[in-house]
Structures are given as structure tokens and as C-alpha cells.
Scaffold this motif. Structure first.
Motif, PDB file in Angstrom:
ATOM      1  N   THR A   1      35.088  41.175  50.650  1.00  0.00           N
ATOM      2  CA  THR A   1      34.110  42.361  50.741  1.00  0.00           C
ATOM      3  C   THR A   1      33.082  42.057  49.825  1.00  0.00           C
ATOM      4  O   THR A   1      33.145  41.349  49.001  1.00  0.00           O
ATOM      5  CB  THR A   1      35.034  43.473  50.367  1.00  0.00           C
ATOM      6  OG1 THR A   1      35.410  43.360  48.898  1.00  0.00           O
ATOM      7  CG2 THR A   1      36.412  43.588  51.151  1.00  0.00           C
ATOM      8  N   ALA A   2      31.950  42.670  50.142  1.00  0.00           N
ATOM      9  CA  ALA A   2      30.974  42.682  49.214  1.00  0.00           C
ATOM     10  C   ALA A   2      31.302  43.170  47.725  1.00  0.00           C
ATOM     11  O   ALA A   2      30.700  42.774  46.710  1.00  0.00           O
ATOM     12  CB  ALA A   2      29.639  43.650  49.802  1.00  0.00           C
TER      13      ALA A   2
ATOM     14  N   ALA B   1      32.823  40.247  46.450  1.00  0.00           N
ATOM     15  CA  ALA B   1      31.730  39.155  45.742  1.00  0.00           C
ATOM     16  C   ALA B   1      30.796  39.750  44.708  1.00  0.00           C
ATOM     17  O   ALA B   1      30.673  38.654  43.758  1.00  0.00           O
ATOM     18  CB  ALA B   1      30.803  39.495  46.993  1.00  0.00           C
TER      19      ALA B   1
ATOM     20  N   THR C   1      34.017  44.123  57.371  1.00  0.00           N
ATOM     21  CA  THR C   1      33.553  43.808  56.040  1.00  0.00           C
ATOM     22  C   THR C   1      32.496  42.571  56.221  1.00  0.00           C
ATOM     23  O   THR C   1      32.023  42.158  54.918  1.00  0.00           O
ATOM     24  CB  THR C   1      34.801  43.238  55.292  1.00  0.00           C
ATOM     25  OG1 THR C   1      35.574  42.305  55.867  1.00  0.00           O
ATOM     26  CG2 THR C   1      35.722  44.601  55.009  1.00  0.00           C
ATOM     27  N   SER C   2      32.485  41.872  57.204  1.00  0.00           N
ATOM     28  CA  SER C   2      31.975  40.437  56.929  1.00  0.00           C
ATOM     29  C   SER C   2      30.328  40.634  56.971  1.00  0.00           C
ATOM     30  O   SER C   2      29.767  39.794  56.125  1.00  0.00           O
ATOM     31  CB  SER C   2      32.192  39.587  58.259  1.00  0.00           C
ATOM     32  OG  SER C   2      32.071  40.001  59.528  1.00  0.00           O
TER      33      SER C   2
ATOM     34  N   LEU D   1      29.344  41.289  53.405  1.00  0.00           N
ATOM     35  CA  LEU D   1      29.517  39.951  52.651  1.00  0.00           C
ATOM     36  C   LEU D   1      28.600  39.044  52.790  1.00  0.00           C
ATOM     37  O   LEU D   1      28.211  38.341  51.719  1.00  0.00           O
ATOM     38  CB  LEU D   1      30.952  39.719  52.961  1.00  0.00           C
ATOM     39  CG  LEU D   1      31.559  38.554  52.354  1.00  0.00           C
ATOM     40  CD1 LEU D   1      31.825  38.745  50.861  1.00  0.00           C
ATOM     41  CD2 LEU D   1      32.891  38.164  52.770  1.00  0.00           C
TER      42      LEU D   1
END
Ligand code: ATP
Ligand code: MG
Length: 235
Positions: A112-113, A116, A196-197, A200
Motif C-alpha cells: 500500500t502507499a 511505501a 491498492t496498486s 502504490l
């Protein structure tokens, strides 16, 4: 092949896209690399019935995402255990990269961002690989996936069969199906990935370290990945 520059790489891709397979191949080609697979780590905790394992088991069974806080603790503990980072501050809250030459590969983390962003504060990633394979192709081959649990080695009855059916090539131990590879749970995992991608990938695109690779199979992707690694970290 020897790396001349430190590679701090993450692999991003849909469930079943072959992150584990590419990790294995990269480790063979570049022996200086080591890898951490968040899924394998979590499965290990579940199997050992640790407090963390017990906590995350039902989430994993349902194809959900483990909370960011838990994931961060798990990964930073693992990075510390391996000596890649150390906590340099008496409070233990501030982590520092142990050596600027350490090369590693993270498979499945961050997802997830938010993960990250928190990883950025610990280690600067210099390559985020986005593995792209059409969903229909992935769904087709998930059905043939078998794993050797202790090592995380992955086989596929169609594309990458074990030498002896149902047995790991290295240890000869039995292979198993992953409980979350059932059609229903796979759908939930795909849904989480879809949600979520994008943020991200955007996170790493903004940092200028995102690189995308397309392919219908792992065999098609591997040579492209090798070439990019050589271009960035060897030449
Ligand atoms: P594949 O291994 O086929 O690429 P995947 O990415 O869905 O598929 P794993 O990475 O093995 O599978 O993860 C398995 C499960 O572990 C996930 O469905 C999720 O519940 C949990 N998990 C793994 N990594 C994370 C993470 N970074 N954040 C939250 N949950 C995670
Ligand atoms: Mg995996």
C-alpha cells in the motif's frame, strides 16, 4: 553476475503474477542479492502459531490485507535480524540503513502507499518493478500452482513442473497447494490488489524509480528483468 551498485528493489504485481518465481531467478543470477517475501514470512508465523501468526491467520485465509502497522513491524524486525538496518536511536524508533552497499529484494512488501511511505523512512528503494500479466492468464495458471512450504519454492504443473510430480526438486519433500489459491479467495486477493496498486505505483513513479515489465509468462519476463538489472546495477 556481480552487482557494482547496491540494488534495493521491490516487486509489485497481482497475486499469482510470479513475484516469487522472479525473486528465485534473480537470486540465482545475482548471488549478492537476498530477498524477503512478506507472504512467506507471514505463512511461517501462521505455521509456527506465533502470536502474530494467530492474529493474521483469518485475514490471510479470507484474502484480506494484514494491517500496515503489523506489516511494518514484521518487515523492520526482519531487516534488523538480517543486519541490513539497525536502530541507531536509543528510543529504537529511528532506523538506519546498515550499509549503503547492501543489495536486497522485497517481494510483496510494500503493498500500500502507506507502507511505501513508511519504508522510505527506513530504506531508500532504488527500483520498483511492476510485473504485468493479463488477469485471464494468471487465473488460468493459479490452478496449477504447487509450493514447497519450508523454502517458498513455487512450481506449476503446466509451465514449471517439479522433476518428480508432487515433490520439491531440492529436498524431495511433498508440495502443497496454497489454501488461499481457491477461486473465491483468489478473487478477494485480486480485489485488494486492484484497490491498492494504483496509489502504490504512483508513489514510486513520483520518486522516479518505477519500471514496468510486461509478459504472458514468467519465462518471458525473466530475461527482460535480467537485462534491466544489468543496465542499472552492473554496467
Ligand atoms: P503471490 O505470492 O502469488 O504473488 P500474493 O501477492 O497474493 O500472491 P503473498 O505475497 O504470498 O501473496 O501474500 C499472501 C497474503 O499475505 C496476502 O493475501 C495478505 O493477506 C498477506 N500479505 C502479504 N504481504 C502483505 C502486505 N505487504 N500487506 C498486507 N498484507 C500482506
Ligand atoms: Mg508471493
Amino acid at each position: 553476475m556481480r552487482l557494482r551498485k547496491a540494488a534495493r528493489v521491490i516487486l509489485i504485481g497481482a497475486p499469482g503474477v510470479g513475484k516469487g518465481t522472479q525473486s528465485e531467478r534473480l537470486l540465482q543470477r545475482f548471488p549478492q542479492l537476498s530477498s524477503i517475501s512478506s507472504g512467506d514470512l507471514l505463512r511461517h508465523h501462521v505455521k509456527q502459531r506465533t502470536p502474530l501468526g494467530i492474529k493474521v491467520e483469518s485475514t490471510m485465509k479470507a484474502g484480506g490485507l494484514v494491517p500496515d502497522d503489523l506489516m511494518l513491524r514484521l518487515i523492520s524486525n526482519e531487516l534488523t535480524r538480517r543486519g541490513w538496518i539497525y536502530s541507531g536511536h536509543p528510543s529504537g524508533n529511528v532506523m538506519t540503513l546498515a550499509s549503503s552497499s547492501a543489495s536486497f529484494l522485497l517481494d510483496g512488501f510494500p503493498r500500500t502507499a502507506a507502507q511505501a511511505e513508511r519504508l522510505d523512512a527506513i530504506v531508500p528503494i532504488n527500483l520498483a518493478v511492476s510485473l504485468r500479466t493479463p488477469l485471464e492468464v494468471i487465473v488460468q495458471r493459479i490452478g496449477g500452482r504447487w509450493v514447497h512450504e519450508p523454502s517458498g519454492r513455487v512450481y506449476n504443473t503446466t509451465f514449471n513442473p517439479p522433476r518428480v510430480p508432487g515433490r520439491d526438486d531440492v529436498t524431495g519433500e511433498p508440495l502443497v497447494r496454497r489454501p488461499d489459491d481457491s477461486e473465491e479467495v483468489y478473487r478477494a486477493r485480486w480485489e485488494r490488489f486492484r484497490e491498492t496498486s494504483e496509489p502504490l505505483l504512483e508513489h514510486y513513479a513520483r520518486k522516479g524509480v518505477l519500471w514496468e515489465v510486461h509478459g504472458l509468462s514468467s519465462d518471458e519476463i525473466t530475461p527482460k528483468l535480467f537485462r534491466e538489472f544489468e543496465r542499472r546495477f552492473v554496467e
